[in-house]
Motif scaffolding. Structure first.
Motif, short mmCIF file in Angstrom:
data_model
loop_
_atom_site.label_atom_id
_atom_site.label_comp_id
_atom_site.label_asym_id
_atom_site.label_seq_id
_atom_site.Cartn_x
_atom_site.Cartn_y
_atom_site.Cartn_z
N ILE A 35 0.84 -1.21 0.00
CA ILE A 35 0.00 0.00 0.00
C ILE A 35 0.87 1.25 0.00
CG2 ILE A 35 -1.66 1.34 1.36
CD1 ILE A 35 -2.85 -1.35 2.27
N LEU A 36 1.93 1.27 0.84
CA LEU A 36 2.84 2.43 0.87
C LEU A 36 3.49 2.65 -0.48
CD1 LEU A 36 4.60 2.03 4.35
CD2 LEU A 36 3.03 3.84 3.65
N ALA A 37 3.89 1.54 -1.13
CA ALA A 37 4.50 1.67 -2.46
C ALA A 37 3.49 2.23 -3.45
CB ALA A 37 5.01 0.30 -2.93
N GLY A 38 2.23 1.78 -3.36
CA GLY A 38 1.20 2.31 -4.26
C GLY A 38 0.97 3.79 -4.05
N ILE A 39 0.94 4.22 -2.79
CA ILE A 39 0.78 5.65 -2.50
C ILE A 39 1.96 6.45 -3.04
CG2 ILE A 39 0.67 7.36 -0.65
CD1 ILE A 39 -0.83 5.27 1.02
N GLY A 40 3.17 5.90 -2.88
CA GLY A 40 4.36 6.60 -3.36
C GLY A 40 4.37 6.79 -4.86
N ILE A 41 4.03 5.74 -5.60
CA ILE A 41 4.08 5.87 -7.06
C ILE A 41 2.93 6.75 -7.56
CG2 ILE A 41 5.25 3.67 -7.38
CD1 ILE A 41 2.64 2.34 -8.01
N THR A 42 1.81 6.75 -6.84
CA THR A 42 0.72 7.67 -7.21
C THR A 42 1.15 9.11 -7.03
OG1 THR A 42 -0.93 6.02 -6.56
CG2 THR A 42 -1.67 8.31 -6.74
N ALA A 43 1.82 9.40 -5.91
CA ALA A 43 2.31 10.76 -5.67
C ALA A 43 3.35 11.16 -6.71
CB ALA A 43 2.91 10.86 -4.27
N ALA A 44 4.24 10.22 -7.06
CA ALA A 44 5.26 10.53 -8.08
C ALA A 44 4.62 10.82 -9.43
CB ALA A 44 6.24 9.36 -8.19
N GLY A 45 3.59 10.02 -9.79
CA GLY A 45 2.91 10.26 -11.05
C GLY A 45 2.19 11.59 -11.07
N THR A 46 1.56 11.96 -9.96
CA THR A 46 0.88 13.25 -9.87
C THR A 46 1.86 14.40 -10.00
OG1 THR A 46 -0.78 12.27 -8.42
CG2 THR A 46 -0.63 14.67 -8.43
#
Length: 547
Positions: free
Chosen positions: A141-152
């Motif tokens: 979940i933390l990895a998913g949040i991180g890559i979402t933030a990076a994409g944004t």
């Protein structure tokens, strides 16, 4: 590499088995393609895929080993390896490879489940351990949040870039390219405003009588600053542009002005001749040349014409040097801000996450794991120290001289911040006139003061810090003293900072003084110009107690 090293340390602490470092070696080997060719269409994705698979296998193996040895139960040992999962996923997200990110996330989940299904811990499959599944889910979940933030973040930056018209950047590129070519062709340091001003004053001595002379330029706030002067140790020139003076008239009219009184705020009575010639480049006044002689009628029209002919070409050279100095200052400040942002958003955040991981590990340790607990607390203390150092470095990178606050205020704020974080009592003596030094000079003096304060904090082992700042342009003296070790006893890595301070002082034609302080400690001082002989006592601000 920083994350890999921290994962290795955590793995060793968690398992107490050097053999488990084989996973770290495999991770380092798998990361080579992604590091060497991160954008390659084949090597980059393959390298990141290998990293994800190895992390999944390593997490289950480390969790089982930790549970068997009793260092960490319920599959929590996987937390030693799983932080590295963010590296390949974030890199893929920053390169805007959405499909690869989703594929890597799926492979990571599948690998963790598969590895847990085939790995036994105390006779049971690890996948049946609820703690192991919970840890894996949390990090995915933390990895998913991180890559979402990076994409944004990538989309926001792209939107800003597309909204800006390319024409200004194309024009800036063309002009900077021309400036670079011209700068390479110029001999020596001919783009230094202070050097050009000094050279102009030397030429003026040959064509006009001068007991005192100075080159002034604008500093903002309706005042001028002295770039160079000759003929006297110090002259208190009237630099206010709204004053009733030949200096203000020459600036406003762009015409030479003569006067029968001195342009200094305080000058002995007697015969005085003054000549003020504006330095005009095109339609812009970039500075003034002021010369004075202690005789009457020293500047007839013929002398004025000769001086004006000499200052014409110098005005263009000075404008080019001032513009180059401003561009260099803007570029330097922007680079400092960029570095601060990268450190804050990169390694600083990673270290904070590592600290949280250690805290979680400490919270879940059994009561009988005293040795492991001490090792983790020691590691946590070291991580905290590094984070503190990073925060101070970020503050130093972002510190600038406010054109409204002044040099003394900027130095005092930095000393206060450093003193508070390091437990130092800081004593201030601030004495700054309303006149200002050139912006580039103030910036160099601030960096020298910062380096001296940092040296005292890091290497001196001091309890008290004395910071004094006296500014009365063109004179300035910054002094930093401590009551710690003498300079000869300090660590050798502080010597590099001393060399940097000396280079900065030489750049602004100042002198650096390093001397022992009685009874203990070191004093570092930078002096610019000659101390004024004051007729009155200026107000000073003294803070005997540290904040």
């Amino acid at each position: 590499m920083v994350v890999l090293g921290l994962v290795a340390v955590l793995t060793l602490i968690t398992t107490r088995d050097v053999g488990q470092l084989q996973w770290i070696g495999l991770l380092a080997l798998a990361s080579v393609p992604a590091v060497v060719a991160p954008r390659h269409r084949v090597l980059g994705p393959l390298g990141r895929l290998a990293e994800v698979v190895i992390v999944g296998l390593a997490a289950s193996d480390v969790a089982a080993e930790a549970q068997i040895k009793g260092t960490l139960g319920n599959g929590l040992g996987a937390e030693a390896v799983l932080p590295y999962l963010a590296v390949p996923l974030t890199v893929a997200a920053l390169y805007r490879r959405t499909r690869e990110v989703l594929a890597l996330l799926g492979v990571a989940a599948a690998t963790l489940l598969f590895a847990g299904a085939v790995t036994e811990s105390e006779g049971e499959l690890l996948i049946t351990d609820a703690g192991y599944l919970l840890v894996c889910a949390q990090w995915l979940i933390l990895a998913g949040i991180g890559i979402t933030a990076a994409g944004t973040l990538q989309r926001v930056l792209q939107a800003r870039g597309e909204s800006n018209k390319p024409q200004p950047y194309a024009e800036a590129t063309r002009l900077l390219t021309q400036l670079r070519s011209v700068a390479r062709q110029l001999p020596g340091a001919t783009l230094d405003p202070g050097g050009i001003a000094e050279h102009l004053l030397e030429d003026l001595r040959t064509v006009a009588p001068a007991d005192r002379a100075a080159v002034l330029t604008a500093s903002g706030g309706g005042r001028l600053v002295v770039l160079a002067q000759s003929g006297a140790d110090r002259v208190d020139w009237e630099t206010t542009l709204d004053a009733d003076s030949a200096i203000a008239d020459a600036w406003a009219s762009q015409q030479p002005q003569t006067a029968h009184r001195s342009q200094a705020r305080s000058h002995r009575r007697g015969d005085v001749s003054a000549l003020v010639v504006p330095l005009v480049a095109g339609v812009r006044t970039v500075g003034l040349v002021t010369v004075e002689a202690d005789v009457a009628n020293a500047y007839p029209p013929a002398v004025v014409a000769t001086v004006t002919a000499l200052t014409g070409p110098a005005a263009l050279r000075l404008e080019a040097a001032l513009l180059f100095d401003e561009v260099r200052s803007l570029a330097t400040n922007e680079e400092r801000q960029r570095l601060a942002r990268e450190i804050h958003d990169g390694v600083a955040q990673e270290l904070v996450m590592v600290g949280y991981g250690i805290d979680n590990a400490l919270a879940t340790l059994p009561e009988d794991a005293k040795e492991t607990s001490e090792e983790l607390r020691s590691l946590r203390a070291e991580v905290t120290r590094v984070i503190t150092e990073l925060r101070l470095s970020l503050f130093e990178l972002r510190s600038e001289v406010d054109r409204h606050g002044g040099l003394a205020a900027a130095i005092a704020e930095y000393a206060r911040q450093v003193g508070a974080s390091a437990g130092l009592r800081v004593h201030y003596t601030l004495d700054e006139s309303t006149a200002r030094l050139p912006a580039a000079t103030e910036a160099e003096l601030l960096r020298i003061a910062q380096e001296a304060i940092t040296n005292a904090r890091k290497h001196a082992g001091a309890s008290n810090l004395w910071v004094s700042c006296a500014v009365d342009p063109p004179y300035a003296q910054i002094e930093v003293s401590d009551d710690g070790q003498g300079i000869a006893d300090q660590r050798p890595d502080g010597r590099y900072g001393l060399a940097i301070m000396a280079e900065r002082a030489e750049r602004i034609r100042g002198r650096l003084e390093i001397r022992p302080r009685n009874p203990s400690g070191t004093t570092v001082a930078v002096v610019l110009g000659t101390s004024p002989r004051r007729d009155s006592v200026r107000d000073s601000v003294t803070a005997p107690e540290g904040e």
